[in-house]
Design a protein around this motif. Structure first.
Motif, PDB file in Angstrom:
ATOM      1  N   PRO A  47       2.987  16.706   1.868  1.00  0.00           N
ATOM      2  CA  PRO A  47       2.327  15.519   1.299  1.00  0.00           C
ATOM      3  C   PRO A  47       2.030  14.437   2.347  1.00  0.00           C
ATOM      4  N   ILE A  48       1.014  13.655   2.057  1.00  0.00           N
ATOM      5  CA  ILE A  48       0.594  12.576   2.950  1.00  0.00           C
ATOM      6  C   ILE A  48       1.136  11.254   2.413  1.00  0.00           C
ATOM      7  N   GLU A  49       2.186  10.744   3.073  1.00  0.00           N
ATOM      8  CA  GLU A  49       2.760   9.457   2.664  1.00  0.00           C
ATOM      9  C   GLU A  49       1.805   8.346   3.087  1.00  0.00           C
ATOM     10  N   SER A  50       1.589   7.375   2.181  1.00  0.00           N
ATOM     11  CA  SER A  50       0.517   6.408   2.416  1.00  0.00           C
ATOM     12  C   SER A  50       0.908   5.040   1.895  1.00  0.00           C
ATOM     13  N   SER A  51       0.198   4.036   2.384  1.00  0.00           N
ATOM     14  CA  SER A  51       0.384   2.694   1.837  1.00  0.00           C
ATOM     15  C   SER A  51      -0.948   1.973   1.794  1.00  0.00           C
ATOM     16  N   ALA A  52      -1.068   1.020   0.880  1.00  0.00           N
ATOM     17  CA  ALA A  52      -2.289   0.223   0.749  1.00  0.00           C
ATOM     18  C   ALA A  52      -1.907  -1.218   0.464  1.00  0.00           C
ATOM     19  N   THR A  53      -2.546  -2.129   1.167  1.00  0.00           N
ATOM     20  CA  THR A  53      -2.453  -3.541   0.802  1.00  0.00           C
ATOM     21  C   THR A  53      -3.871  -3.993   0.477  1.00  0.00           C
ATOM     22  N   ILE A  54      -4.034  -4.498  -0.729  1.00  0.00           N
ATOM     23  CA  ILE A  54      -5.373  -4.858  -1.204  1.00  0.00           C
ATOM     24  C   ILE A  54      -5.388  -6.358  -1.474  1.00  0.00           C
ATOM     25  N   SER A  55      -6.236  -7.070  -0.742  1.00  0.00           N
ATOM     26  CA  SER A  55      -6.355  -8.505  -1.028  1.00  0.00           C
ATOM     27  C   SER A  55      -7.737  -8.794  -1.589  1.00  0.00           C
ATOM     28  N   PHE A  56      -7.837  -9.779  -2.435  1.00  0.00           N
ATOM     29  CA  PHE A  56      -9.112 -10.093  -3.099  1.00  0.00           C
ATOM     30  C   PHE A  56      -9.050 -11.478  -3.720  1.00  0.00           C
ATOM     31  N   GLU A  57     -10.228 -12.023  -3.986  1.00  0.00           N
ATOM     32  CA  GLU A  57     -10.340 -13.288  -4.710  1.00  0.00           C
ATOM     33  C   GLU A  57     -10.671 -12.946  -6.161  1.00  0.00           C
ATOM     34  N   LEU A  58     -10.012 -13.626  -7.079  1.00  0.00           N
ATOM     35  CA  LEU A  58     -10.221 -13.346  -8.496  1.00  0.00           C
ATOM     36  C   LEU A  58     -10.759 -14.609  -9.177  1.00  0.00           C
ATOM     37  N   ALA A  59     -11.897 -14.444  -9.891  1.00  0.00           N
ATOM     38  CA  ALA A  59     -12.513 -15.609 -10.536  1.00  0.00           C
ATOM     39  C   ALA A  59     -11.652 -16.117 -11.684  1.00  0.00           C
ATOM     40  N   SER A  60     -11.011 -15.181 -12.393  1.00  0.00           N
ATOM     41  CA  SER A  60     -10.136 -15.648 -13.493  1.00  0.00           C
ATOM     42  C   SER A  60      -9.043 -14.621 -13.734  1.00  0.00           C
ATOM     43  N   ASN A  61      -7.870 -15.088 -14.117  1.00  0.00           N
ATOM     44  CA  ASN A  61      -6.764 -14.166 -14.410  1.00  0.00           C
ATOM     45  C   ASN A  61      -6.495 -14.128 -15.914  1.00  0.00           C
ATOM     46  N   HIS A  62      -7.577 -14.196 -16.705  1.00  0.00           N
ATOM     47  CA  HIS A  62      -7.406 -14.213 -18.162  1.00  0.00           C
ATOM     48  C   HIS A  62      -6.960 -12.858 -18.694  1.00  0.00           C
TER      49      HIS A  62
END
Ligand SMILES: [Zn+2]
Length: 839
Positions: A47-62
């Motif tokens: 298996p391929i051990e992996s990691s992801a960090t995802i950053s983003f701007e969110l217009a609303s957290n409704h």
């Protein structure tokens, strides 16, 4: 410590990426940045051990937010949302990020997980990702839709002896001391998820500076001479394409670097990943002294993928319903780009023979699809690909260019690229830009050509019996919907007095044919003689007697029209037509026309002629083609004709001749066979000489140098076996997706099973082959369902096989409509042959 969070009911989840989900995310999300790491072991099973960090701007957290991940949720080790470790809520291929942990503005999500293998194409010593159209989500969690462009910052940890190539430049490598090396790449420009890619493994690397641009090519070819004789042309054609596109668009190459990789048995001709194009190795590494047609196809492929850097990569369709726009521009530009490189080629003819036969093959079938189709969910996007978007769309685009003008189209495309740079656009966006430049209603024009399927049937009618007026030309809508396809093309008139031509504009009303066409029988005419019209045209001349009076493109049109009429069941006698193909092949030296003529032969010969007709023609056909082989003036054309001869040869004498050529006992002037040719010849002989089959395959396997080619032949060998039980077991094994890993191999093997000489034994595979299609669509890459169907159906011609297909569809009224169309497209030749054979 993990916090348990309640998911808000407002979040709707559906498998795949629905249009509704895509629209709502596009409204809410901005500034997406992925930092990804994949730790890739040498062993393809680990298996391929992996990691992801995802950053983003969110217009609303409704409401909560869905990340797409089509994997077992157990493969996710941890999830952290804005600094809080949280339980994983997984629904219908989505990780649902809870609204309570999201914030308006900047967010950061971190995950560790095992990457999904299904679109990583892991092989014993290399892998390549292929994520188009929505497969990135099978490998790692992301927002997988084309209009959420993002920066991707990639790190790969790989065996020390491996190389790696990705979309952005390599910025750093670190030896880790455990035989593994970390490769860190710069962040990409904003790109769509289907264009994110990497390749790693044991590859050779060649870097060159061409016209001031550095470019690197990775490949696995072991034949050094083959690489050496192709490498200059490959680099130069990329540089030439880039320079041409910069000039045409007025926009410099928009990405930081430009490299490409040649992959053995890559499932497509090429894929335009930003800065890291992938190609099928055999499409670029040509034989010694390749036919003009192969060199032309390579140049077109390189130009096509390079054009995508602007058309598709810089400006991307908003949704995959407009995937055809990137393909039409890439093909349309490719035709323009290669034009000056091949001054010896008749480019009108090349356009005709490249695009018309595949477009007509679909549009004359009962499964014809429009260029633009609705797409409710990205998980069906792969089904939109096919000959209509690759071949009918460029034909439509050329008619559009006739309306808007070459300069008008160029200026309009320039505005379009400028306006939507690093963003997304729709077809209506472009039509709006072009519409402003002309008088006619382009939206209405586009509606018939783009949004509906099929083609007009043209008919010639007498105008008025009382007066010697020229006849009229009208369009009929075969679907009875009263449509007409506005278009313009030339008509050619041949008479004893000479050659004349006129331009016709056709649409709603009947058009007067030129006055030259008066009395029946005194002249002959050819509609769409310039190769620009689109439809079923009545045959107005016999191609063979007129042959020497025609220009190359007119010859192409005459052949295409006759073939179309043969398939339509009108007028032409099939045996006479087949004999005229043989005669034309013997005298025609233009490589494009020769290939076009040869390309029509197998279906007419194997499927349309009756058994009695064919039996009577075997010797004449083989000897005529052999004469054509040995009379070619150069090695490239000799091989082109020889390939067709070897596929058709069936009599003991002809097969013996092939055997002697393959085993080296018979040398033929100007016929030079390379390893791939030898292998194909061995396959043909293994089918044609059942008693010697195992010995032939064993001998061929022993002589193959290249490991990728040896693995391929080992895979297809059972499909060649003379032993029906071995073939049955092999076919049954294809029911397991793991045995369909390398799709090109599978298509080749299935075609072997359904070889023209084995139809009686292979017809029983037709029904299970159809039953597998839905699963193949889910597990396979985008062209595989069509390739599978083609290999399954292309040679069959019996009424019982046709009935099997019809019953399969009739028993499944709710069957996937896209797959139904694909079946009807690929069964068209079977249906026509069966109807003929049934008479
Ligand atoms: Zn393309």
């Amino acid at each position: 410590m993990k916090e348990t969070v309640v998911v808000e009911p407002a979040v709707l989840t559906e498998a795949g990426v629905s249009l509704e989900l895509a629209r709502s995310r596009a409204d809410r999300l901005r500034g997406i940045h992925y930092t990804l790491q994949f730790d890739i072991p040498a062993d393809e099973q680990v298996p391929i051990e992996s990691s992801a960090t995802i950053s983003f701007e969110l217009a609303s957290n409704h409401a909560g937010l869905q990340l797409d991940f089509r994997q077992d949720p157990a493969s996710i080790h941890s999830l952290n949302v804005n600094g809080t470790v949280t339980d994983i809520v997984f629904e219908n291929e989505h990780i649902v990020l809870p609204a309570s942990l999201l914030r308006q503005g900047h967010n950061e999500v971190a995950l560790s997980f095992v990457a999904g293998d299904s679109s990583l194409n892991r092989n014993p010593d290399f892998l390549y990702t292929l994520f188009v159209p929505d497969r990135a989500r099978t490998a790692f969690p992301l927002f997988d839709q084309p209009d959420l462009k993002a920066r991707y910052e990639l790190t790969l940890v790989i065996p020390a002896q491996w190389r790696a190539l990705a979309n952005a430049p390599l910025v750093q490598t670190n030896e880790r001391g455990d035989g593994r090396t970390e490769h860190r790449f710069a962040p990409t420009e904003p790109i769509s998820s289907y264009l994110f890619s990497f390749v790693t493994g044991e590859f050779s690397s060649i870097t060159r500076q061409v016209q001031g641009r550095p470019m690197t090519m990775l490949h696995r070819e072991t034949d050094a001479a083959k690489v050496a004789r192709n490498v200059d042309a490959i680099f130069e054609q990329h540089a030439q394409s880039l320079a041409w596109l910069e000039d045409y668009t007025g926009i410099d190459y928009p990405f930081e670097k430009f490299d490409f990789v040649l992959i053995p048995d890559f499932p497509y001709g090429g894929m335009e990943h930003v800065g890291a194009i992938q190609y099928r190795a055999a499409a670029l590494l040509l034989d010694a002294d390749p036919p003009l047609t192969d060199r032309l196809r390579r140049a077109q492929l390189i130009a096509h993928e390079t054009a995508h850097m602007w058309f598709g990569n810089l400006v991307t369709m908003q949704w995959f319903d407009d995937v055809w726009t990137k393909e039409v521009f890439a093909n349309f530009m490719a035709d323009k780009i290669v034009n000056p490189v091949f001054p010896e080629v008749d480019h009108e003819l090349n356009f005709l023979v490249s695009h018309y036969p595949p477009a007509y093959a679909v549009d004359r079938s009962q499964g014809a699809n429009p260029i633009r189709q609705a797409l409710p969910n990205l998980n069906q996007a792969g089904q939109l690909y096919g000959s209509i978007i690759y071949h009918k769309a460029p034909i439509m685009m050329r008619q559009l260019e006739l309306i808007v003008g070459e300069e008008g189209l160029r200026a309009g495309l320039g505005d379009y690229l400028e306006q939507f740079s690093f963003g997304n656009a729709t077809w209506p966006d472009l039509i709006e830009i072009l519409d402003a430049r002309i008088d006619i209603d382009l939206a209405a024009w586009s509606d018939v050509w783009v949004n509906t399927s099929g083609r007009p049937h043209f008919r010639v009618v007498s105008s008025n019996a009382q007066e010697p007026a020229p006849p009229l030309l009208g369009q009929e809508d075969p679907a009875g919907m009263g449509r007409s396809w506005p278009q313009q093309f030339d008509v050619l008139i041949l008479s004893a007095a000479g050659v004349d031509s006129a331009t016709l504009l056709t649409g709603q009303a009947e058009t007067s044919m030129p006055p030259g066409i008066v009395a029946q029988g005194q002249n002959e005419w050819l509609l769409s003689a310039d190769g620009r019209g689109y439809g079923l045209f009545p045959a107005g001349m016999d191609a063979l007697p007129a042959w020497d009076r025609l220009e190359p493109v007119q010859k192409g049109v005459a052949l295409l029209t006759d073939y179309d009429n043969v398939l339509a069941g009108s007028v032409l006698d099939i045996e006479t037509y087949f004999l005229s193909l043989l005669a034309i092949a013997q005298r025609e030296l233009d490589p494009l026309l020769l290939k076009h003529v040869l390309g029509q032969m197998p279906y007419v010969y194997h499927s349309l002629l009756s058994d009695a007709q064919r039996d009577a023609l075997v010797t004449a056909t083989e000897e005529s083609l052999w004469t054509t082989v040995v009379s070619q003036p150069d090695t490239s054309l000799t091989k082109l004709v020889f390939r067709h001869y070897s596929e058709l040869a069936a009599s003991p004498g002809a097969v013996q001749r092939l055997f002697e050529i393959w085993s080296g006992k018979l040398a033929v002037d100007r016929l030079v066979l390379e390893e791939e040719d030898q292998i194909r010849l061995a396959e043909i002989l293994a089918i044609r000489l059942p008693k010697q089959s195992p010995a032939i395959i064993a001998r061929q396997l022993a002589s193959i140098d290249n490991p990728d080619r040896r693995r391929r032949l080992e895979f297809v060998a059972p499909s060649l076996s003379a032993n029906q039980a071995i073939r049955d077991a092999f076919f049954a094994s294809l029911g397991d997706a793991a045995n369909r890993h390398t799709e090109n191999w599978v298509s080749d093997a299935v075609a072997n099973l359904h070889h023209p000489s084995r139809l009686a034994q292979s017809e029983k595979y037709v029904l299970p082959g159809l039953r597998l299609l839905e699963e193949i669509q889910v597990t396979g890459d985008i062209f595989f369902p069509t390739d599978w169907l083609e290999a399954t159906l292309m040679n069959h011609k019996s009424e019982s096989a046709a009935r099997t297909v019809r019953q399969f569809l009739a028993q499944r009224p709710d069957y996937n409509p896209q797959l139904r169309m694909k079946i009807l497209q690929q069964a068209d030749r079977l249906f026509r042959a069966a109807a003929l054979n049934d008479v």
